[in-house]
Design a protein around this motif. Structure first.
Motif, mmCIF file in Angstrom:
data_model
loop_
_atom_site.group_PDB
_atom_site.id
_atom_site.type_symbol
_atom_site.label_atom_id
_atom_site.label_comp_id
_atom_site.label_asym_id
_atom_site.label_seq_id
_atom_site.Cartn_x
_atom_site.Cartn_y
_atom_site.Cartn_z
ATOM 1 N N THR A 1 0.834 -1.195 0.000
ATOM 2 C CA THR A 1 0.000 0.000 0.000
ATOM 3 C C THR A 1 0.872 1.248 0.000
ATOM 4 O O THR A 1 1.997 1.231 0.488
ATOM 5 C CB THR A 1 -0.923 0.056 1.232
ATOM 6 O OG1 THR A 1 -0.119 0.125 2.400
ATOM 7 C CG2 THR A 1 -1.824 -1.157 1.306
ATOM 8 N N THR A 2 0.319 2.309 -0.556
ATOM 9 C CA THR A 2 0.984 3.605 -0.546
ATOM 10 C C THR A 2 -0.076 4.687 -0.665
ATOM 11 O O THR A 2 -1.191 4.427 -1.111
ATOM 12 C CB THR A 2 2.010 3.728 -1.692
ATOM 13 O OG1 THR A 2 2.679 4.983 -1.593
ATOM 14 C CG2 THR A 2 1.352 3.617 -3.059
ATOM 15 N N GLU A 3 0.280 5.889 -0.262
ATOM 16 C CA GLU A 3 -0.614 7.032 -0.462
ATOM 17 C C GLU A 3 -0.162 7.855 -1.661
ATOM 18 O O GLU A 3 -0.775 8.858 -1.994
ATOM 19 C CB GLU A 3 -0.668 7.871 0.807
ATOM 20 C CG GLU A 3 -1.357 7.121 1.936
ATOM 21 C CD GLU A 3 -1.510 7.941 3.202
ATOM 22 O OE1 GLU A 3 -1.174 9.144 3.194
ATOM 23 O OE2 GLU A 3 -1.971 7.369 4.204
ATOM 24 N N VAL B 1 -5.817 5.627 -0.842
ATOM 25 C CA VAL B 1 -4.796 4.625 -0.558
ATOM 26 C C VAL B 1 -4.708 3.751 -1.800
ATOM 27 O O VAL B 1 -5.732 3.311 -2.333
ATOM 28 C CB VAL B 1 -5.176 3.768 0.665
ATOM 29 C CG1 VAL B 1 -4.150 2.679 0.905
ATOM 30 C CG2 VAL B 1 -5.348 4.635 1.894
ATOM 31 N N TYR B 2 -3.496 3.497 -2.262
ATOM 32 C CA TYR B 2 -3.282 2.727 -3.483
ATOM 33 C C TYR B 2 -2.692 1.372 -3.102
ATOM 34 O O TYR B 2 -1.683 1.305 -2.406
ATOM 35 C CB TYR B 2 -2.367 3.488 -4.436
ATOM 36 C CG TYR B 2 -2.940 4.841 -4.763
ATOM 37 C CD1 TYR B 2 -3.868 5.000 -5.777
ATOM 38 C CD2 TYR B 2 -2.594 5.961 -4.014
ATOM 39 C CE1 TYR B 2 -4.425 6.239 -6.051
ATOM 40 C CE2 TYR B 2 -3.144 7.204 -4.278
ATOM 41 C CZ TYR B 2 -4.065 7.333 -5.298
ATOM 42 O OH TYR B 2 -4.621 8.552 -5.568
ATOM 43 N N VAL B 3 -3.348 0.308 -3.549
ATOM 44 C CA VAL B 3 -2.936 -1.058 -3.216
ATOM 45 C C VAL B 3 -2.548 -1.758 -4.512
ATOM 46 O O VAL B 3 -3.388 -1.945 -5.395
ATOM 47 C CB VAL B 3 -4.083 -1.820 -2.508
ATOM 48 C CG1 VAL B 3 -3.647 -3.238 -2.172
ATOM 49 C CG2 VAL B 3 -4.547 -1.073 -1.266
ATOM 50 N N ARG B 4 -1.270 -2.130 -4.622
ATOM 51 C CA ARG B 4 -0.789 -2.810 -5.824
ATOM 52 C C ARG B 4 -1.019 -4.316 -5.686
ATOM 53 O O ARG B 4 -0.643 -4.933 -4.703
ATOM 54 C CB ARG B 4 0.688 -2.523 -6.043
ATOM 55 C CG ARG B 4 1.194 -3.090 -7.364
ATOM 56 C CD ARG B 4 2.577 -2.620 -7.708
ATOM 57 N NE ARG B 4 2.684 -1.178 -7.781
ATOM 58 C CZ ARG B 4 2.323 -0.431 -8.823
ATOM 59 N NH1 ARG B 4 1.788 -1.002 -9.876
ATOM 60 N NH2 ARG B 4 2.484 0.870 -8.799
ATOM 61 N N PHE C 1 -5.361 -0.960 -7.056
ATOM 62 C CA PHE C 1 -6.701 -0.711 -6.528
ATOM 63 C C PHE C 1 -6.695 0.634 -5.812
ATOM 64 O O PHE C 1 -5.840 0.885 -4.963
ATOM 65 C CB PHE C 1 -7.112 -1.818 -5.554
ATOM 66 C CG PHE C 1 -7.243 -3.157 -6.201
ATOM 67 C CD1 PHE C 1 -8.401 -3.506 -6.879
ATOM 68 C CD2 PHE C 1 -6.200 -4.075 -6.160
ATOM 69 C CE1 PHE C 1 -8.516 -4.743 -7.495
ATOM 70 C CE2 PHE C 1 -6.311 -5.311 -6.771
ATOM 71 C CZ PHE C 1 -7.469 -5.649 -7.438
ATOM 72 N N VAL C 2 -7.623 1.517 -6.163
ATOM 73 C CA VAL C 2 -7.730 2.832 -5.540
ATOM 74 C C VAL C 2 -8.770 2.709 -4.431
ATOM 75 O O VAL C 2 -9.922 2.338 -4.684
ATOM 76 C CB VAL C 2 -8.149 3.906 -6.565
ATOM 77 C CG1 VAL C 2 -8.239 5.268 -5.905
ATOM 78 C CG2 VAL C 2 -7.169 3.935 -7.738
ATOM 79 N N GLY D 1 -12.701 4.343 8.819
ATOM 80 C CA GLY D 1 -12.440 3.685 10.103
ATOM 81 C C GLY D 1 -11.488 2.522 9.891
ATOM 82 O O GLY D 1 -10.417 2.667 9.339
ATOM 83 N N ALA D 2 -11.921 1.330 10.294
ATOM 84 C CA ALA D 2 -11.094 0.128 10.142
ATOM 85 C C ALA D 2 -11.338 -0.567 8.805
ATOM 86 O O ALA D 2 -10.782 -1.623 8.544
ATOM 87 C CB ALA D 2 -11.386 -0.843 11.278
ATOM 88 N N GLU D 3 -12.153 0.041 7.965
ATOM 89 C CA GLU D 3 -12.512 -0.565 6.688
ATOM 90 C C GLU D 3 -11.788 0.124 5.545
ATOM 91 O O GLU D 3 -11.586 1.338 5.549
ATOM 92 C CB GLU D 3 -14.029 -0.446 6.491
ATOM 93 C CG GLU D 3 -14.560 -1.209 5.325
ATOM 94 C CD GLU D 3 -16.072 -1.179 5.292
ATOM 95 O OE1 GLU D 3 -16.662 -2.219 4.967
ATOM 96 O OE2 GLU D 3 -16.676 -0.125 5.580
ATOM 97 N N LEU D 4 -11.405 -0.646 4.541
ATOM 98 C CA LEU D 4 -10.800 -0.131 3.321
ATOM 99 C C LEU D 4 -11.815 -0.343 2.206
ATOM 100 O O LEU D 4 -12.252 -1.474 1.959
ATOM 101 C CB LEU D 4 -9.505 -0.885 3.030
ATOM 102 C CG LEU D 4 -8.544 -0.270 2.031
ATOM 103 C CD1 LEU D 4 -8.066 1.096 2.521
ATOM 104 C CD2 LEU D 4 -7.350 -1.183 1.822
ATOM 105 N N ILE D 5 -12.223 0.735 1.553
ATOM 106 C CA ILE D 5 -13.237 0.658 0.504
ATOM 107 C C ILE D 5 -12.557 0.803 -0.847
ATOM 108 O O ILE D 5 -11.911 1.813 -1.114
ATOM 109 C CB ILE D 5 -14.300 1.751 0.683
ATOM 110 C CG1 ILE D 5 -14.953 1.621 2.060
ATOM 111 C CG2 ILE D 5 -15.340 1.675 -0.435
ATOM 112 C CD1 ILE D 5 -15.823 2.788 2.437
ATOM 113 N N VAL D 6 -12.689 -0.219 -1.695
ATOM 114 C CA VAL D 6 -12.119 -0.184 -3.041
ATOM 115 C C VAL D 6 -13.076 0.611 -3.911
ATOM 116 O O VAL D 6 -14.213 0.208 -4.139
ATOM 117 C CB VAL D 6 -11.911 -1.608 -3.607
ATOM 118 C CG1 VAL D 6 -11.264 -1.535 -4.979
ATOM 119 C CG2 VAL D 6 -11.070 -2.448 -2.653
#
Length: 111
Positions: free
Chosen positions: A40-42, A55-58, A67-68, A73-78
């Motif tokens: 992950t990276t910003e 947040v960018y997830v390769r 994935f952008v 909160g504790a959730e990551l929304i694609v």
């Protein structure tokens, strides 16, 4: 970490990666594995607009796929996905088509 996926991200995944019947579980699994591996990276990929707070997830399998996401909160929304040019494999959808869609979006906002 919990992972959620928007309908838009599912549609883009189907168009570009796989025509799976239900792509949502596959996206969730790919993002969860990549996050666990620290992918992950910003910092947005080259050519991306880079919306604040993204947040960018390769992806681990297809390293040209990013994935952008947004944190909630504790959730990551694609939210969507991005194909980075210049990777191991070329983008499945050429940049000229993506650019044409951007122009159409701009015209709609002006109307």
């Amino acid at each position: 970490m919990l992972v959620a996926v928007t309908d838009h991200a599912v549609e883009r995944f189907r168009q570009r990666v796989a025509g799976a019947l239900d792509a949502r579980p596959e996206i969730i699994a790919r993002v969860a594995r990549a996050v666990a591996a620290g992918r992950t990276t910003e910092e947005p990929p080259p050519g991306a607009t880079g919306a604040r707070g993204s947040v960018y997830v390769r992806d681990l399998t297809d390293r040209s796929l990013v994935f952008v996401c947004r944190r909630d909160g504790a959730e990551l929304i694609v939210v969507t996905l991005w194909e980075q040019a210049g990777g191991i494999t070329p983008p499945r959808v050429p940049q000229r088509f993506t650019n044409a869609l951007k122009r159409d979006d701009e015209r709609r906002r002006e109307e």
